[in-house]
Write a protein that holds these residues in place. Structure first.
Motif, mmCIF file in Angstrom:
data_model
loop_
_atom_site.group_PDB
_atom_site.id
_atom_site.type_symbol
_atom_site.label_atom_id
_atom_site.label_comp_id
_atom_site.label_asym_id
_atom_site.label_seq_id
_atom_site.Cartn_x
_atom_site.Cartn_y
_atom_site.Cartn_z
ATOM 1 N N LEU A 172 0.776 -1.669 -0.051
ATOM 2 C CA LEU A 172 0.119 0.119 -0.026
ATOM 3 C C LEU A 172 0.703 1.189 -0.225
ATOM 4 O O LEU A 172 0.807 2.175 -0.638
ATOM 5 N N GLN A 173 1.981 0.731 0.846
ATOM 6 C CA GLN A 173 2.751 2.413 0.560
ATOM 7 C C GLN A 173 4.050 2.866 -0.473
ATOM 8 O O GLN A 173 3.400 3.670 -0.983
ATOM 9 N N LEU A 174 4.201 1.538 -1.209
ATOM 10 C CA LEU A 174 4.304 1.295 -3.021
ATOM 11 C C LEU A 174 3.331 1.752 -3.302
ATOM 12 O O LEU A 174 4.176 2.461 -4.764
ATOM 13 N N ALA A 175 2.131 1.297 -3.456
ATOM 14 C CA ALA A 175 1.111 1.690 -4.240
ATOM 15 C C ALA A 175 1.126 3.453 -4.268
ATOM 16 O O ALA A 175 0.797 4.203 -5.245
ATOM 17 N N ASP A 176 0.856 4.032 -3.151
ATOM 18 C CA ASP A 176 1.399 5.357 -2.639
ATOM 19 C C ASP A 176 2.415 6.384 -3.645
ATOM 20 O O ASP A 176 1.870 6.762 -4.080
ATOM 21 N N PHE A 177 3.247 5.528 -3.409
ATOM 22 C CA PHE A 177 4.924 6.291 -3.993
ATOM 23 C C PHE A 177 4.569 6.319 -5.638
ATOM 24 O O PHE A 177 4.416 6.722 -6.106
ATOM 25 N N ILE A 178 4.159 4.861 -6.095
ATOM 26 C CA ILE A 178 4.282 5.226 -6.917
ATOM 27 C C ILE A 178 2.721 5.992 -8.144
ATOM 28 O O ILE A 178 3.211 6.557 -9.511
ATOM 29 N N GLY A 179 1.708 6.055 -7.484
ATOM 30 C CA GLY A 179 0.896 6.809 -7.479
ATOM 31 C C GLY A 179 -0.203 6.382 -8.003
ATOM 32 O O GLY A 179 -0.677 4.601 -8.092
ATOM 33 N N LEU A 180 -1.672 6.308 -7.490
ATOM 34 C CA LEU A 180 -2.914 5.467 -7.869
ATOM 35 C C LEU A 180 -3.041 4.841 -8.516
ATOM 36 O O LEU A 180 -4.239 4.056 -8.951
ATOM 37 N N ASP A 181 -3.362 6.683 -9.178
ATOM 38 C CA ASP A 181 -3.948 6.849 -10.896
ATOM 39 C C ASP A 181 -2.913 5.673 -11.620
ATOM 40 O O ASP A 181 -3.473 4.954 -12.446
ATOM 41 N N VAL A 182 -1.401 5.916 -11.771
ATOM 42 C CA VAL A 182 -0.717 4.948 -12.162
ATOM 43 C C VAL A 182 -1.185 3.588 -12.314
ATOM 44 O O VAL A 182 -1.506 2.575 -13.005
ATOM 45 N N CYS A 183 -1.538 3.198 -10.726
ATOM 46 C CA CYS A 183 -1.788 1.398 -10.952
ATOM 47 C C CYS A 183 -3.160 1.158 -11.165
ATOM 48 O O CYS A 183 -3.365 0.076 -11.899
ATOM 49 N N LEU A 184 -4.005 1.738 -11.118
ATOM 50 C CA LEU A 184 -5.535 2.044 -11.457
ATOM 51 C C LEU A 184 -5.576 1.508 -12.948
ATOM 52 O O LEU A 184 -5.935 0.933 -13.641
ATOM 53 N N SER A 185 -4.341 2.652 -13.546
ATOM 54 C CA SER A 185 -3.991 2.532 -15.173
ATOM 55 C C SER A 185 -3.565 1.084 -15.429
ATOM 56 O O SER A 185 -4.593 0.683 -16.884
ATOM 57 N N ILE A 186 -3.068 1.080 -15.298
ATOM 58 C CA ILE A 186 -1.843 -0.322 -15.637
ATOM 59 C C ILE A 186 -3.099 -1.773 -15.040
ATOM 60 O O ILE A 186 -3.073 -2.959 -15.671
ATOM 61 N N LEU A 187 -3.582 -1.695 -14.553
ATOM 62 C CA LEU A 187 -4.388 -2.670 -13.996
ATOM 63 C C LEU A 187 -5.631 -2.690 -15.040
ATOM 64 O O LEU A 187 -5.997 -3.467 -15.295
ATOM 65 N N LYS A 188 -6.350 -0.907 -15.589
ATOM 66 C CA LYS A 188 -7.451 -1.753 -16.654
ATOM 67 C C LYS A 188 -6.182 -1.730 -17.442
ATOM 68 O O LYS A 188 -7.489 -2.552 -18.414
ATOM 69 N N VAL A 189 -5.271 -1.859 -17.765
ATOM 70 C CA VAL A 189 -4.318 -2.689 -19.507
ATOM 71 C C VAL A 189 -4.561 -3.899 -18.966
ATOM 72 O O VAL A 189 -4.400 -4.833 -20.045
ATOM 73 N N LEU A 190 -4.080 -4.335 -17.811
ATOM 74 C CA LEU A 190 -4.372 -6.214 -17.965
ATOM 75 C C LEU A 190 -5.593 -6.983 -17.669
ATOM 76 O O LEU A 190 -5.342 -7.752 -18.341
ATOM 77 N N HIS A 191 -6.377 -5.933 -17.193
ATOM 78 C CA HIS A 191 -8.129 -6.454 -17.134
ATOM 79 C C HIS A 191 -8.353 -6.932 -18.345
ATOM 80 O O HIS A 191 -8.326 -7.600 -19.219
ATOM 81 N N GLY A 192 -7.521 -5.075 -19.429
ATOM 82 C CA GLY A 192 -8.299 -5.377 -20.940
ATOM 83 C C GLY A 192 -7.553 -6.577 -22.088
ATOM 84 O O GLY A 192 -8.260 -7.029 -22.650
ATOM 85 N N GLY A 193 -6.206 -6.782 -21.370
ATOM 86 C CA GLY A 193 -5.495 -6.919 -22.180
ATOM 87 C C GLY A 193 -5.908 -8.651 -22.070
ATOM 88 O O GLY A 193 -5.766 -9.378 -22.968
ATOM 89 N N PHE A 194 -5.885 -8.821 -20.609
ATOM 90 C CA PHE A 194 -6.278 -10.814 -20.500
ATOM 91 C C PHE A 194 -7.695 -10.658 -20.372
ATOM 92 O O PHE A 194 -7.922 -12.176 -20.446
ATOM 93 N N GLY A 195 -8.728 -9.831 -20.256
ATOM 94 C CA GLY A 195 -9.531 -10.545 -20.078
ATOM 95 C C GLY A 195 -9.974 -11.555 -18.602
ATOM 96 O O GLY A 195 -11.508 -11.842 -18.281
ATOM 97 N N ASN A 196 -8.923 -11.015 -17.624
ATOM 98 C CA ASN A 196 -9.265 -12.026 -15.989
ATOM 99 C C ASN A 196 -9.629 -11.407 -15.331
ATOM 100 O O ASN A 196 -9.779 -10.425 -14.704
#
Length: 295
Positions: free
Chosen positions: A228-252
């Motif tokens: 959770l601290q790492l997510a804050d450091f990366i940026g929660l918006d960036v984490c969300l964007s990456i998860l959307k790419v993963l979700h859209g790319g794999f459909g899992n």
């Protein structure tokens, strides 16, 4: 290869410019905002001062590094003599495609065009250019001057020669390059983001609190920073964007972003950069902590 252009003067862009310039490359740093460029140079100088104070580099190396960085607000002017262009703009596929079209049109024909994307398809980006064999991913880790890894991502059409050039170039930056293929999230974020997302779900479902979740992962799994601290450091918006790419790319469904993460981003709680995420980084909070230390 001597002349490198970096597009985007944010956290990653200024770090990439810093590392190239410190290793004797001539660097053009481009951003549409003069203020962003000023802030980037201040950040680079501050980071160099920190290295000087720790005897990691000399004052002469610091001065030479700063002299090798020139700033531009025009892509056309900044890429004219580039051997390599590294795009480090916001993690938005349409924005990156637009920038790559400009890079392709304006850069020398033999220049390699790289993206620092953390999850977006290299092949998709390359498709908007006329040099898909010269398009590659260079995923640096934050903070760039400190972290050793560079994920080198080859797209469907990236040539062996270009891949080898970027692998060797990364070593000249005193980095450790790792070659991976072009699948959503590559390796770093394909493994990291589901862990962060699961930590957010654990908080969302009331399994444990923020500090408890992070403490378990730090002490139990020897992670230097909790998820959770790492997510804050990366940026929660960036984490969300990456998860959307993963979700859209794999459909899992395992990659579906936790509703808590979605709501926090919608509320502007983005982590360190906004002053609040899973932890509070506001100035008032910092002042409170300092006063407690001396009370």
């Amino acid at each position: 290869m001597k002349n490198v252009t970096v597009i985007g003067a944010g956290t990653m862009g200024n770090g990439i410019a810093h590392v190239f310039a410190q290793n004797n490359f001539e660097v053009n740093l481009i951003d549409i905002s003069e203020k962003a460029l000023e802030n980037a140079l201040h950040t680079i100088e501050r980071n160099l001062d920190r290295l000087v104070s720790k005897d990691k580099i000399s004052a002469e190396v610091k001065e030479g590094t700063l002299k090798r960085i020139k700033t531009f607000t025009s892509i056309e002017e900044g890429v004219q003599s580039a051997d390599l262009v590294v795009e480090a703009a916001t993690e938005n596929v349409e924005l990156k495609k637009k920038i790559f079209q400009q890079m392709d049109d304006l850069s020398p024909a033999d220049a390699i065009l790289a993206t620092n994307t953390s999850s977006i398809s290299i092949t998709e980006i390359a498709a908007v250019t006329k040099r898909s064999d010269k398009i590659i991913g260079m995923h640096f880790m934050n903070p760039v001057p400190i972290m050793k890894l560079v994920e080198v991502i080859r797209g469907y059409s990236t040539s062996d020669q270009v891949t080898q050039v970027i692998m060797e170039l990364s070593k000249k930056l005193n980095k450790v390059p790792v070659e991976v293929n072009d699948y959503p999230g590559f390796i770093a974020n394909r493994i990291l983001m589901p862990m962060i997302n699961e930590a957010v779900y654990s908080l969302f479902e009331g399994v444990a609190g923020v500090s408890e979740i992070d403490t378990v992962m730090k002490l139990g799994m020897a992670h230097p920073m909790g998820p959770l601290q790492l997510a804050d450091f990366i940026g929660l918006d960036v984490c969300l964007s990456i998860l959307k790419v993963l979700h859209g790319g794999f459909g899992n469904p395992k990659y579906a972003p936790c509703p808590l993460l979605v709501n926090m981003v919608a509320a502007g709680k983005l982590g360190v950069k906004s002053g609040e995420g899973f932890y509070d980084y506001s100035e008032s909070r910092k002042a409170e902590k300092i006063s407690k230390q001396f009370s």
